[in-house]
Design an enzyme around this catalytic site. Structure first.
Site, PDB file in Angstrom:
ATOM      1  N   LYS A  60       0.605   3.354 -11.227  1.00 42.68           N
ATOM      2  CA  LYS A  60      -0.242   2.560 -10.876  1.00 42.68           C
ATOM      3  C   LYS A  60      -0.679   1.711 -12.176  1.00 42.68           C
ATOM      4  O   LYS A  60      -1.095   0.641 -11.917  1.00 42.68           O
ATOM      5  CB  LYS A  60      -1.521   3.685 -10.426  1.00 42.68           C
ATOM      6  CG  LYS A  60      -1.123   4.379  -9.106  1.00 42.68           C
ATOM      7  CD  LYS A  60      -0.738   3.362  -7.916  1.00 42.68           C
ATOM      8  CE  LYS A  60      -0.612   4.155  -6.601  1.00 42.68           C
ATOM      9  NZ  LYS A  60      -0.550   3.361  -5.675  1.00 42.68           N
ATOM     10  N   ASN A  86       0.513  -1.093   0.009  1.00 36.66           N
ATOM     11  CA  ASN A  86       0.091  -0.106  -0.098  1.00 36.66           C
ATOM     12  C   ASN A  86       0.946   1.360  -0.147  1.00 36.66           C
ATOM     13  O   ASN A  86       0.387   2.243  -0.514  1.00 36.66           O
ATOM     14  CB  ASN A  86      -0.916   0.081   1.239  1.00 36.66           C
ATOM     15  CG  ASN A  86      -1.425   1.229   1.663  1.00 36.66           C
ATOM     16  OD1 ASN A  86      -2.446   1.663   1.003  1.00 36.66           O
ATOM     17  ND2 ASN A  86      -0.814   2.099   2.647  1.00 36.66           N
ATOM     18  N   TYR A  97       2.368   9.107 -11.725  1.00 35.53           N
ATOM     19  CA  TYR A  97       1.356   8.774 -10.838  1.00 35.53           C
ATOM     20  C   TYR A  97       0.575   7.517 -11.629  1.00 35.53           C
ATOM     21  O   TYR A  97       0.443   6.193 -11.409  1.00 35.53           O
ATOM     22  CB  TYR A  97       0.564   9.432  -9.867  1.00 35.53           C
ATOM     23  CG  TYR A  97      -0.329   8.825  -9.159  1.00 35.53           C
ATOM     24  CD1 TYR A  97       0.184   8.585  -7.743  1.00 35.53           C
ATOM     25  CD2 TYR A  97      -1.773   8.631  -9.043  1.00 35.53           C
ATOM     26  CE1 TYR A  97      -0.555   7.817  -6.935  1.00 35.53           C
ATOM     27  CE2 TYR A  97      -2.440   7.983  -7.995  1.00 35.53           C
ATOM     28  CZ  TYR A  97      -1.907   7.586  -6.831  1.00 35.53           C
ATOM     29  OH  TYR A  97      -2.850   7.109  -5.881  1.00 35.53           O
TER      30      TYR A  97
HETATM   31  P1  NAI Z   1      -0.834   8.598   2.909  1.00 35.36           P
HETATM   32  O1  NAI Z   1       0.270   9.548   2.497  1.00 35.36           O
HETATM   33  O2  NAI Z   1      -2.030   8.925   4.095  1.00 35.36           O
HETATM   34  O3  NAI Z   1      -0.036   7.326   3.541  1.00 35.36           O
HETATM   35  C1  NAI Z   1       0.907   6.577   2.536  1.00 35.36           C
HETATM   36  C2  NAI Z   1       2.042   5.863   3.683  1.00 35.36           C
HETATM   37  O4  NAI Z   1       3.152   5.623   2.901  1.00 35.36           O
HETATM   38  C3  NAI Z   1       2.339   7.309   4.487  1.00 35.36           C
HETATM   39  O5  NAI Z   1       2.556   6.633   5.824  1.00 35.36           O
HETATM   40  C4  NAI Z   1       4.060   7.020   4.109  1.00 35.36           C
HETATM   41  O6  NAI Z   1       5.053   7.555   4.999  1.00 35.36           O
HETATM   42  C5  NAI Z   1       4.243   5.819   3.372  1.00 35.36           C
HETATM   43  N1  NAI Z   1       5.299   5.821   2.576  1.00 35.36           N
HETATM   44  C6  NAI Z   1       5.684   6.582   1.569  1.00 35.36           C
HETATM   45  N2  NAI Z   1       6.678   6.084   0.897  1.00 35.36           N
HETATM   46  C7  NAI Z   1       7.446   5.395   1.589  1.00 35.36           C
HETATM   47  C8  NAI Z   1       8.452   4.361   1.042  1.00 35.36           C
HETATM   48  N3  NAI Z   1       9.114   4.772   0.238  1.00 35.36           N
HETATM   49  N4  NAI Z   1       8.550   3.186   1.841  1.00 35.36           N
HETATM   50  C9  NAI Z   1       7.714   2.941   3.098  1.00 35.36           C
HETATM   51  N5  NAI Z   1       6.309   3.647   2.992  1.00 35.36           N
HETATM   52  C10 NAI Z   1       6.506   4.716   2.441  1.00 35.36           C
HETATM   53  O7  NAI Z   1      -1.501   8.095   1.740  1.00 35.36           O
HETATM   54  P2  NAI Z   1      -2.891   7.007   1.378  1.00 35.36           P
HETATM   55  O8  NAI Z   1      -3.845   7.925   0.707  1.00 35.36           O
HETATM   56  O9  NAI Z   1      -3.090   6.283   2.485  1.00 35.36           O
HETATM   57  O10 NAI Z   1      -2.263   6.317   0.195  1.00 35.36           O
HETATM   58  C11 NAI Z   1      -2.084   4.825   0.377  1.00 35.36           C
HETATM   59  C12 NAI Z   1      -1.882   4.372  -1.043  1.00 35.36           C
HETATM   60  O11 NAI Z   1      -3.415   4.274  -1.472  1.00 35.36           O
HETATM   61  C13 NAI Z   1      -1.154   4.644  -2.004  1.00 35.36           C
HETATM   62  O12 NAI Z   1      -0.572   3.681  -2.675  1.00 35.36           O
HETATM   63  C14 NAI Z   1      -2.047   5.575  -2.941  1.00 35.36           C
HETATM   64  O13 NAI Z   1      -1.264   5.760  -4.105  1.00 35.36           O
HETATM   65  C15 NAI Z   1      -3.298   5.074  -2.993  1.00 35.36           C
HETATM   66  N6  NAI Z   1      -4.517   5.613  -3.458  1.00 35.36           N
HETATM   67  C16 NAI Z   1      -4.654   6.775  -2.556  1.00 35.36           C
HETATM   68  C17 NAI Z   1      -5.767   7.566  -2.875  1.00 35.36           C
HETATM   69  C18 NAI Z   1      -6.328   8.851  -2.063  1.00 35.36           C
HETATM   70  O14 NAI Z   1      -7.187   9.618  -2.698  1.00 35.36           O
HETATM   71  N7  NAI Z   1      -5.894   8.862  -1.001  1.00 35.36           N
HETATM   72  C19 NAI Z   1      -6.577   7.172  -4.141  1.00 35.36           C
HETATM   73  C20 NAI Z   1      -6.078   6.157  -4.871  1.00 35.36           C
HETATM   74  C21 NAI Z   1      -4.757   5.365  -4.374  1.00 35.36           C
END
Ligand code: NAI
Length: 252
Positions: free
Chosen positions: A159, A88, A155
């Site tokens: 994806k 994730n 992005y």
């Molecule tokens: P978020 O920013 O709240 O959480 C993402 C987490 O990934 C953070 O805790 C961050 O520290 C961690 N992270 C980032 N780079 C990292 C790395 N190199 N190694 C380990 N951890 C790392 O974002 P969210 O929204 O919860 O995103 C989770 C997933 O959902 C992502 O893959 C995002 O692309 C996907 N997503 C989110 C959407 C949204 O609208 N929030 C929509 C579609 C997909």
């Protein structure tokens, strides 16, 4: 539902990953929660422990293959297996038209959102194929893995690649008892997608985005979790290679 299951989740310090870690722990799973952000990860672990769950934190940069490999080895040494993996962790990246994307921003996006998923899947699949009973992998992709999102070409490309990895691994490993699926969230309020930040970038843009969503609003993280748990569970025992969209009708 996940009693005695060993569950590995990346990006578990915030947003969808944190909600998933807490949900698996609340359902009896032993959760190994990984993230690059150690302080927010500690908060996830404390929240889960306060609710009576079993959670362990591992600081991990998913874009570093050696770190991924070491963490997965540690989990297998300690718990003997990985039943469920949720890949994730991800970043949203810089918004720009393709012609204005800086190569260094492209490289960072690919390193985290695509190579990070590949590195994790590679090690998880090897373990799951070697253990009795296989396993289930859920990759958190995005609606942007299925269609265009203007000003986010890196992005979108990253994806789409995650969905390609998901489908291919599903076919390659089905006979090993491993299911591989993708969750494709639409706009969900988290640190990665913050409507206030969208408006700060371009006034009124979040309302414009909202108007494109048939349900008329952005998702709460909790609304991604039902689908994620289901894909990881035995309820979905005949489901593999699927990209499950949870987007309020955006892509209908
Ligand atoms: P978020 O920013 O709240 O959480 C993402 C987490 O990934 C953070 O805790 C961050 O520290 C961690 N992270 C980032 N780079 C990292 C790395 N190199 N190694 C380990 N951890 C790392 O974002 P969210 O929204 O919860 O995103 C989770 C997933 O959902 C992502 O893959 C995002 O692309 C996907 N997503 C989110 C959407 C949204 O609208 N929030 C929509 C579609 C997909």
């Amino acid at each position: 539902m996940f009693t005695d299951k060993i569950i590995f989740i990346t990006g578990a310090a915030n947003g969808i990953g944190r909600a998933a870690a807490l949900a698996f722990a609340a359902r009896g799973g032993t959760v190994i929660a990984a993230d690059i952000n150690a302080s927010d990860l500690a908060e996830t672990i404390n929240m889960g422990a306060a609710a009576g769950g079993k959670l362990v934190g591992k600081q991990l940069d998913v874009s570093d293959f050696a770190e991924v490999s070491t963490v997965i080895e540690e989990i297998v040494r300690e718990y003997g297996r990985i039943d469920v993996a949720v890949n994730n962790a991800g970043i949203g990246g810089v918004m720009a038209r393709l012609g204005d994307v800086r190569p260094e921003d492209w490289d960072q996006m690919m390193a985290i959102n695509t190579s990070g998923v590949f590195y994790c899947m590679r090690q998880q699949l090897r373990q799951m194929a070697a253990q009795a009973g296989g396993g289930a992998i859920v990759n958190v992709a995005s609606v942007a893995g299925l269609r265009a999102l203007p000003n986010s070409a890196p992005y979108v490309a990253a994806k789409h690649a995650v969905i390609g990895l998901t489908k291919t691994a599903a076919r390659e490993y089905a006979r090993k008892g491993i299911r591989v699926n993708a969750l494709c969230p639409g706009f969900t309020v988290t640190g990665l997608f913050d409507p206030e930040a969208v408006d700060a970038h371009s006034a009124g843009a979040s309302d414009q985005l909202r108007s494109l969503i048939p349900l008329g609003r952005f998702a709460d993280v909790s609304e991604q979790i039902g689908a994620l748990l289901w894909l990881a569970s035995s309820e979905a025992s005949f489901v593999t290679g699927m990209s499950m969209v949870v987007d309020g009708g955006l892509s209908a």
